[in-house]
Design a protein around this motif. Structure first.
Motif, PDB file in Angstrom:
ATOM      1  N   UNK A 245       0.836  -1.199   0.000  1.00 50.76           N
ATOM      2  CA  UNK A 245       0.000   0.000   0.000  1.00 50.76           C
ATOM      3  C   UNK A 245       0.872   1.251   0.000  1.00 50.76           C
ATOM      4  N   UNK A 246       2.093   1.140   0.578  1.00 56.68           N
ATOM      5  CA  UNK A 246       3.043   2.255   0.576  1.00 56.68           C
ATOM      6  C   UNK A 246       4.459   1.713   0.450  1.00 56.68           C
ATOM      7  N   UNK A 247       5.271   2.368  -0.368  1.00 58.51           N
ATOM      8  CA  UNK A 247       6.692   2.026  -0.435  1.00 58.51           C
ATOM      9  C   UNK A 247       7.517   3.306  -0.583  1.00 58.51           C
ATOM     10  N   UNK A 248       8.839   3.145  -0.576  1.00 60.93           N
ATOM     11  CA  UNK A 248       9.744   4.290  -0.620  1.00 60.93           C
ATOM     12  C   UNK A 248      10.333   4.410  -2.026  1.00 60.93           C
ATOM     13  N   UNK A 249      10.195   5.607  -2.617  1.00 57.59           N
ATOM     14  CA  UNK A 249      10.767   5.857  -3.932  1.00 57.59           C
ATOM     15  C   UNK A 249      11.844   6.925  -3.822  1.00 57.59           C
ATOM     16  N   UNK A 250      12.744   6.950  -4.793  1.00 59.39           N
ATOM     17  CA  UNK A 250      13.788   7.960  -4.843  1.00 59.39           C
ATOM     18  C   UNK A 250      14.003   8.353  -6.291  1.00 59.39           C
ATOM     19  N   UNK A 251      14.354   9.598  -6.524  1.00 56.86           N
ATOM     20  CA  UNK A 251      14.661   9.999  -7.897  1.00 56.86           C
ATOM     21  C   UNK A 251      15.946   9.302  -8.323  1.00 56.86           C
ATOM     22  N   UNK A 252      15.995   8.874  -9.574  1.00 55.72           N
ATOM     23  CA  UNK A 252      17.172   8.155 -10.051  1.00 55.72           C
ATOM     24  C   UNK A 252      18.422   9.031  -9.993  1.00 55.72           C
ATOM     25  N   UNK A 253      18.268  10.324 -10.238  1.00 52.40           N
ATOM     26  CA  UNK A 253      19.426  11.223 -10.175  1.00 52.40           C
ATOM     27  C   UNK A 253      19.969  11.299  -8.757  1.00 52.40           C
ATOM     28  N   UNK A 254      19.079  11.443  -7.777  1.00 51.90           N
ATOM     29  CA  UNK A 254      19.523  11.537  -6.393  1.00 51.90           C
ATOM     30  C   UNK A 254      20.166  10.227  -5.953  1.00 51.90           C
ATOM     31  N   UNK A 255      19.598   9.121  -6.378  1.00 51.11           N
ATOM     32  CA  UNK A 255      20.164   7.815  -6.035  1.00 51.11           C
ATOM     33  C   UNK A 255      21.575   7.672  -6.596  1.00 51.11           C
ATOM     34  N   UNK A 256      21.774   8.122  -7.815  1.00 48.69           N
ATOM     35  CA  UNK A 256      23.089   8.031  -8.453  1.00 48.69           C
ATOM     36  C   UNK A 256      24.103   8.949  -7.773  1.00 48.69           C
ATOM     37  N   UNK A 257      23.679  10.176  -7.453  1.00 45.00           N
ATOM     38  CA  UNK A 257      24.597  11.175  -6.910  1.00 45.00           C
ATOM     39  C   UNK A 257      24.832  11.038  -5.409  1.00 45.00           C
ATOM     40  N   UNK A 258      23.851  10.464  -4.698  1.00 43.99           N
ATOM     41  CA  UNK A 258      23.928  10.456  -3.236  1.00 43.99           C
ATOM     42  C   UNK A 258      23.488   9.100  -2.671  1.00 43.99           C
ATOM     43  N   UNK A 259      24.121   8.055  -3.131  1.00 43.53           N
ATOM     44  CA  UNK A 259      23.763   6.717  -2.666  1.00 43.53           C
ATOM     45  C   UNK A 259      23.955   6.575  -1.156  1.00 43.53           C
ATOM     46  N   UNK A 260      24.947   7.263  -0.599  1.00 45.66           N
ATOM     47  CA  UNK A 260      25.174   7.170   0.846  1.00 45.66           C
ATOM     48  C   UNK A 260      24.006   7.749   1.635  1.00 45.66           C
ATOM     49  N   UNK A 261      23.402   8.825   1.112  1.00 46.92           N
ATOM     50  CA  UNK A 261      22.248   9.433   1.775  1.00 46.92           C
ATOM     51  C   UNK A 261      21.046   8.490   1.693  1.00 46.92           C
ATOM     52  N   UNK A 262      20.840   7.907   0.518  1.00 42.56           N
ATOM     53  CA  UNK A 262      19.717   6.975   0.354  1.00 42.56           C
ATOM     54  C   UNK A 262      19.901   5.757   1.256  1.00 42.56           C
ATOM     55  N   UNK A 263      21.118   5.255   1.346  1.00 35.22           N
ATOM     56  CA  UNK A 263      21.369   4.107   2.226  1.00 35.22           C
ATOM     57  C   UNK A 263      21.064   4.449   3.681  1.00 35.22           C
ATOM     58  N   UNK A 264      21.517   5.628   4.132  1.00 33.22           N
ATOM     59  CA  UNK A 264      21.241   6.042   5.505  1.00 33.22           C
ATOM     60  C   UNK A 264      19.740   6.204   5.735  1.00 33.22           C
ATOM     61  N   UNK A 265      19.034   6.751   4.745  1.00 30.19           N
ATOM     62  CA  UNK A 265      17.590   6.931   4.875  1.00 30.19           C
ATOM     63  C   UNK A 265      16.887   5.579   4.954  1.00 30.19           C
ATOM     64  N   UNK A 266      17.281   4.649   4.079  1.00 31.06           N
ATOM     65  CA  UNK A 266      16.680   3.311   4.103  1.00 31.06           C
ATOM     66  C   UNK A 266      16.961   2.634   5.443  1.00 31.06           C
TER      67      UNK A 266
END
Length: 369
Positions: A245-266
């Protein structure tokens, strides 16, 4: 009746000049379309990651409680250290997808329908699903004076939040599996499907213009508070009683440029879900406190107490159920068959889960190749 179930979307083929593939959990989860900046976020402390800020979007809704609780308890911000969360709340899926596309947000909590719509319209170039968040929280509630069994739905008027949205497709598929016929476009047939915005569904029920509704929480519990009865919890017709019913999405550009931030958020979402599941009463109160901070008022006890137990908070995005929802929308004639390969990138989630000794999540063949 098959165990697998529906949920995805497209605005009606007749009305879809601007949005061929629909928008789903927006009406499923929202009560409007305006966005609002969150002024209540805790201050960033600690080492800054590769981005100064991460701009987060979500709905002020119980099915987005991972975001509500994660912010209220400071769990998400703690994992991000000196990288500051800046949040914006949305009440509709399309506006959140538009914000992601425009670069106004980097990460969002959203439902299956708008994620499919956004991914498909961009030809797979705008977003990735990187983690799960919630399952369930959708119920068929009815007027007990008019409907006592599932068979009694024939000939009745049942509301869904929007034409082609997540719950609309689910209900149309359920009707078809019972051997009944209802036109997906007009809603007319053995059961009359009445598309009604969640914010006015309680009034429609009170006036008698509908006999029940297939709706998400907290709308279902609002109707129950008016005397409606739960006739079916959608989770019971899914394998293992789970569906996204709900999941987490990220912009592909942000994921590419800031994978460390996305990992910390996850990692923060995983820790938040663990805290919610370990402390259900505290988590319910925390989510309600965040709702009050965002909107100025909390949900009444009878509403949140009825809604909360039907929502499961989990890290697995339940990819196979996303595919099933898309398949059911195609079968109903509300969606052209989408190519969803690449919609998932679960590498960071699985890295976090592996570090905790937890089972990895599967992408059902829809991951990045």
């Amino acid at each position: 009746m098959p165990a697998t179930r529906t949920t995805t979307l497209r605005r009606s083929l007749a009305a879809a000049a601007a949005l061929p593939l629909l928008i789903g959990t927006l009406a499923a989860c929202g009560y409007g379309s305006d966005s609002k900046d969150d002024k209540t976020a805790p201050a960033a402390k600690g080492k800054k990651l590769s981005a100064d800020t991460v701009r987060l979007g979500y709905f002020p809704n119980l099915t987005h409680a991972t975001a509500l609780v994660g912010e209220q308890e400071g769990i998400l911000q703690k994992e991000l250290g000196g990288t500051q969360i800046k949040s914006t709340t949305f009440n509709a899926g399309p506006s959140e997808i538009e914000a992601l596309n425009a670069g106004s947000i980097d990460i969002g909590f959203i439902g299956p329908s708008p994620a499919i719509n956004g991914f498909t319209k961009s030809k797979g170039k705008n977003l990735r699903i990187v983690a799960g968040s919630a399952s369930g929280g959708v119920k068929l509630v009815v007027n007990p004076a008019k409907i006592k069994t599932l068979d009694d739905l024939k000939g009745k008027k049942i509301a869904t939040p929007q034409h082609g949205n997540t719950q609309d497709v689910a209900f149309l598929n359920w009707i078809a599996e019972r051997g009944w016929k209802t036109d997906a476009q007009s809603g007319k047939g053995d059961v009359s499907v009445v598309r009604t915005d969640n914010k006015i569904t309680p009034d429609a029920y009170k006036s008698g213009s509908i006999d029940g509704a297939w709706v998400p929480e907290p709308t279902a519990s609002r109707l129950v508070s008016q005397g409606a009865k739960v006739l079916l919890d959608e989770a019971t017709i899914w394998p293992e009683k789970k569906f996204v019913i709900t999941h987490v999405i990220v912009s592909q550009k942000f994921l590419k440029d800031h994978a460390d931030v996305v990992e910390a958020f996850v990692r923060g979402t995983v820790k938040t879900n663990a805290w919610i599941n370990a402390n259900p009463d505290k988590a319910k109160a925390s989510a309600n406190a965040k709702l009050k901070a965002l909107s100025g008022k909390e949900l009444p006890a009878e509403i949140i107490d009825g809604a909360w137990p039907s929502i499961q908070f989990l890290d697995d995005p339940l990819a196979s159920t996303l595919q099933a929802q898309a398949d059911h929308a195609v079968k109903a004639g509300l969606l052209e068959k989408p190519d969803l390969v690449g919609i998932y990138d679960l590498s960071l989630l699985n890295k976090v889960l592996k570090a905790q000794g937890a089972p990895e999540a599967a992408d059902a063949g829809l991951g990045v190749k």
